[in-house]
Design an enzyme around this catalytic site. Structure first.
Site, PDB file in Angstrom:
ATOM      1  N   ALA A   1     -16.780   1.633 -85.406  1.00 27.50           N
ATOM      2  CA  ALA A   1     -16.682   1.022 -86.551  1.00 27.50           C
ATOM      3  C   ALA A   1     -16.692  -0.621 -86.760  1.00 27.50           C
ATOM      4  O   ALA A   1     -17.258  -0.960 -87.547  1.00 27.50           O
ATOM      5  CB  ALA A   1     -15.028   1.275 -86.882  1.00 27.50           C
TER       6      ALA A   1
ATOM      7  N   ASP B   1     -11.408   4.275 -86.312  1.00 32.02           N
ATOM      8  CA  ASP B   1     -12.096   3.832 -87.443  1.00 32.02           C
ATOM      9  C   ASP B   1     -11.443   3.503 -88.715  1.00 32.02           C
ATOM     10  O   ASP B   1     -11.938   2.768 -89.495  1.00 32.02           O
ATOM     11  CB  ASP B   1     -13.174   5.082 -87.874  1.00 32.02           C
ATOM     12  CG  ASP B   1     -14.266   5.329 -86.982  1.00 32.02           C
ATOM     13  OD1 ASP B   1     -14.034   5.677 -85.938  1.00 32.02           O
ATOM     14  OD2 ASP B   1     -15.376   4.931 -87.466  1.00 32.02           O
TER      15      ASP B   1
HETATM   16  O1  MRU Z   1     -19.425   8.631 -85.121  1.00 34.14           O
HETATM   17  P1  MRU Z   1     -19.234   7.308 -84.331  1.00 34.14           P
HETATM   18  O2  MRU Z   1     -19.988   7.343 -82.936  1.00 34.14           O
HETATM   19  O3  MRU Z   1     -19.430   5.935 -85.065  1.00 34.14           O
HETATM   20  O4  MRU Z   1     -17.870   7.155 -84.048  1.00 34.14           O
HETATM   21  C1  MRU Z   1     -17.138   6.254 -83.518  1.00 34.14           C
HETATM   22  C2  MRU Z   1     -15.693   6.389 -83.020  1.00 34.14           C
HETATM   23  O5  MRU Z   1     -15.229   7.340 -83.254  1.00 34.14           O
HETATM   24  C3  MRU Z   1     -15.034   5.098 -82.161  1.00 34.14           C
HETATM   25  O6  MRU Z   1     -13.871   5.758 -81.374  1.00 34.14           O
HETATM   26  C4  MRU Z   1     -14.556   4.013 -83.272  1.00 34.14           C
HETATM   27  O7  MRU Z   1     -15.400   3.718 -84.307  1.00 34.14           O
HETATM   28  C5  MRU Z   1     -13.997   3.081 -82.602  1.00 34.14           C
HETATM   29  S1  MRU Z   1     -15.184   2.013 -81.775  1.00 34.14           S
HETATM   30  C6  MRU Z   1     -14.548   0.740 -81.324  1.00 34.14           C
END
Ligand code: MRU
Length: 345
Positions: free
Chosen positions: A53, A238
Site C-alpha cells: 500500500a 492496505d
Molecule cells: O497485493 P499486494 O502485494 O500489494 O499486497 C500487499 C499487502 O497486503 C501488504 O501487507 C500491505 O499492502 C501493507 S504493505 C506495508
C-alpha cells in the site's frame, strides 16, 4: 537507527525519471524498469511491478509528476484540466490500498498554489510523501518493537517490508527494529499464495539484511501456533477503517482467528495514510479481486484442470476485535475501537 538498504528500495526518482524495482521477478532477477508517463505508472501498479500500500501511494505521487509534465507540454494554460484523466487512471489502478487515493489527493491539493510549470513543486511534494513514509516506518518500528517480549518468535504474512513502502517497512520495520533490539529469535514468513510475496519478497529482503527467516506454508499456521512456536503475528495493512477493522492480504483474517484461539497476539503496523476515517467499518472496504489465472497457473503453466474455475479475492478484512495492537507513527492503540482511533484523527 538501522540504515536503509539501497538494494531494497522499490521506488526511486532519478534524473527526471521514475524507476521501479520489478517485484514480479524477484528474487532471482534484480532489475528496474523506468517509467515516463502516468499511464505506464498505472499499468505498473496494476501489474504488481510495485506493490504494497505505501509503495503504491508513493509511486502514484511520482506518477502525478509525470502526468503534470505531459499535460504542461500539451498546454501550459490547461494542464490542470488535462491531467484529470491521468489522475483518474492512477486512482483506479488498484482499489483496496487507500494510500493510493490519499497520495493523489495530497498531490492535487498542491495544484491550486502552482503558477507556471508545475513539475518542480509537484516533485517536491512527491519526495516529501516518500520521505515521510520512511520516517513513519522508523517510528513504527520502535513502537512495535517496544511491545515485543525477549526471545520473541514472529509470524508475518505477505510482504510489508522495504519493498512495500518508502524503504524500511511496516511489519518488517518492526521486525528490523525488534531484531536490532535483540528481542527476536525467530521469524516465520508464510508463502502468501498466489503471488508468493512471502516466499519471494519477504524471505529475500530479510536475508538481504542478514535477518534469518523460515518459510512455512499458509496452512502450517495453526500447527505453528498449537506447537507454541510463535508469539506475535505482525502484518501490514492496505486500509484500516475508523473502528480498527483491517484490510490486508488475503489470509490475514484466518491468521487472526487462529491467533486468538491459540493465545497468540496480532499486531498491525501501518502509517496513518492507511487509516481511512471516512469509513466506519471494514464492511465498506472494496476488496480487489484479481484474475482467475493467478490461481489456475503456476509460473505461467496451467496446473488446474482446463474446466476448473477460480475465485481470487486478494485481500480480506480482519475485525478489530481480533487485533491486539495497531501501531502507526502516532503511537500504539491496543484493542482498537472507534473511540480509541479518534485520537489519531
Ligand atoms: O497485493 P499486494 O502485494 O500489494 O499486497 C500487499 C499487502 O497486503 C501488504 O501487507 C500491505 O499492502 C501493507 S504493505 C506495508
Amino acid at each position: 537507527m538501522n540504515p536503509l538498504n539501497e538494494r531494497l528500495q522499490a521506488v526511486r526518482w532519478e534524473e527526471d525519471k521514475l524507476y521501479l524495482l520489478d517485484q514480479r521477478v524477484l528474487p532471482h532477477t534484480y532489475t528496474h524498469i523506468s517509467l515516463e508517463t502516468a499511464s505506464q505508472v498505472a499499468i505498473a501498479i496494476k501489474d504488481m511491478v510495485v506493490r504494497g500500500a505505501p509503495a503504491i501511494g508513493i509511486t502514484a505521487a511520482y506518477g502525478v509528476v509525470l502526468a503534470a509534465r505531459e499535460a504542461y507540454q500539451k498546454s501550459p494554460e490547461q494542464w490542470q484540466t488535462i491531467i484529470s484523466a491521468d489522475m483518474q487512471t492512477l486512482a483506479q489502478a488498484r482499489p483496496t490500498a487507500v494510500n493510493l487515493v490519499w497520495a493523489l489527493e495530497r498531490m492535487q491539493k498542491c495544484f491550486s498554489h502552482i503558477s507556471g510549470n508545475p513539475e518542480s513543486e509537484l516533485l517536491s511534494e512527491a519526495k516529501a510523501i516518500h520521505q515521510e513514509d520512511i520516517d513513519a516506518n522508523y517510528t513504527m518500528g520502535n513502537f512495535g518493537s517496544s511491545l515485543l517480549p525477549k526471545n520473541c518468535r514472529i509470524l508475518t504474512h505477505c510482504n510489508a517490508g522495504a519493498l512495500a513502502t518508502g524503504g524500511y517497512g511496516t511489519a518488517l520495520g518492526v521486525v528490523r527494529s525488534g531484531f536490532s533490539d535483540n528481542k527476536i529469535t525467530q521469524v516465520y514468513a508464510d508463502e502468501t499464495r498466489p503471488w508468493l510475496q512471502g516466499t519471494r519478497l519477504t524471505a529475500w529482503e530479510l536475508l538481504e539484511d542478514h535477518i534469518p527467516v523460515t518459510l512455512v506454508t499458509e496452512s502450517a499456521a495453526a500447527t505453528l501456533m498449537k506447537e507454541k512456536m510463535v508469539d506475535w503475528v505482525i502484518v501490514g495493512s492496505d486500509r484500516i477503517a475508523a473502528n480498527g477493522d483491517v484490510a490486508n492480504k488475503i489470509g490475514t483474517y484466518h491468521l487472526a482467528v487462529l491467533a486468538r484461539y491459540h493465545g497468540v497476539k496480532v499486531m498491525v503496523a501501518a502509517p496513518l495514510s492507511t487509516v481511512d476515517f471516512s469509513i466506519a467499518t471494514g464492511s465498506e472496504i472494496k476488496v480487489e479481486e484479481r484474475e482467475a489465472h493467478e490461481i489456475l497457473t503456476s509460473n505461467g503453466q496451467r496446473i488446474a484442470p482446463l474446466d476448473a474455475q477460480a475465485w481470487n479475492p486478494v485481500f480480506d478484512v480482519t475485525p478489530a476485535e481480533l487485533v491486539d495492537a495497531i501501531v502507526t507513527e502516532k503511537g500504539i492503540i491496543e484493542q482498537p475501537t472507534t473511540e480509541k482511533l479518534q485520537q489519531w484523527r
